[in-house]
Design an enzyme around this catalytic site. Structure first.
Site, short mmCIF file in Angstrom:
data_model
loop_
_atom_site.label_atom_id
_atom_site.label_comp_id
_atom_site.label_asym_id
_atom_site.label_seq_id
_atom_site.Cartn_x
_atom_site.Cartn_y
_atom_site.Cartn_z
N ASP A 258 0.78 -1.32 0.04
CA ASP A 258 0.00 -0.23 0.14
C ASP A 258 0.88 1.40 -0.12
OD1 ASP A 258 -2.51 -1.39 0.01
OD2 ASP A 258 -2.47 -1.63 2.04
N HIS A 259 0.42 2.47 -0.45
CA HIS A 259 1.03 3.86 -0.43
C HIS A 259 1.51 4.13 0.91
CE1 HIS A 259 0.47 8.21 -0.72
NE2 HIS A 259 1.25 8.04 -1.76
#
Length: 197
Positions: free
Chosen positions: A42-43
């Protein structure tokens, strides 16, 4: 024979090579043509991301049927007690069903690079680190697991995927290795200090 690239993905970087919103992407840290990520982070997560140009290798690494264990060092709010740890080990029920049992232990002062930007801490708020090893890959699974036991994740670093380790890579750094044999499922050694009741 295949080449695998091990990258330490920094915080707030996408696990892809382009973005139409101007966010940081993999092209900012690795310039190897024709490679793709085997899985994703994830970011707002950090750590080990594997990349290659070998489609079959990507499938063997990222397909849940091959059950490559993934190791995460997770900083959480508060100090989970033994019952909370045991719940994660047995499996917790999330909106998309019961998780598989996880290997979970406490980490004492893990050696991790400072995050940029740093996490904001309240002076009176306790935090702790866990090592969590899972063999499935649901969306934001580890974060949802720790929230389920009442200890939201503050920072998440993937330190291993199967036999491949993050060791020696600073955020944004990468190395390559040549594989001569098919990928086999193998659990990484746990570095967690477990407290027995």
């Amino acid at each position: 024979m295949s080449t695998l690239y091990l990258l330490h993905k920094p915080y707030r970087m996408l696990s892809q090579f382009s973005d139409d919103q101007g966010r940081a992407t993999l092209k900012d840290v690795i310039d190897v043509p024709g490679i793709y990520a085997a899985g994703r982070l994830d970011h707002d997560s950090e750590g080990l991301l594997l990349l290659t140009d070998d489609g079959e290798l990507i499938h063997r690494i990222s397909d849940p049927r091959h059950k490559q264990p993934k190791t995460y060092w997770v900083q959480v709010e508060g100090k989970p007690d033994d019952s909370a740890i045991d719940a994660l080990r047995k499996g917790v029920t999330l909106k998309d069903g019961l998780t598989r049992p996880a290997r979970v232990g406490r980490l004492i002062d893990p050696d991790v690079a400072p995050r940029q930007p740093p996490i904001r801490h309240r002076a009176d708020a306790a935090v702790s680190w866990l090592e969590i090893i899972i063999s499935e890959g649901r969306n934001r699974q580890v974060r949802r697991m720790t929230a389920h036991i009442g200890h939201p994740t503050l920072r998440l670093i993937r330190t291993a995927v199967g036999p491949w380790q993050l060791t020696g890579l600073a955020p944004g750094q990468w190395r390559s290795e040549t594989l001569h044999a098919p990928v086999k499922r193998r659990h990484p050694p746990s570095r967690a200090t477990r407290r027995r009741s």
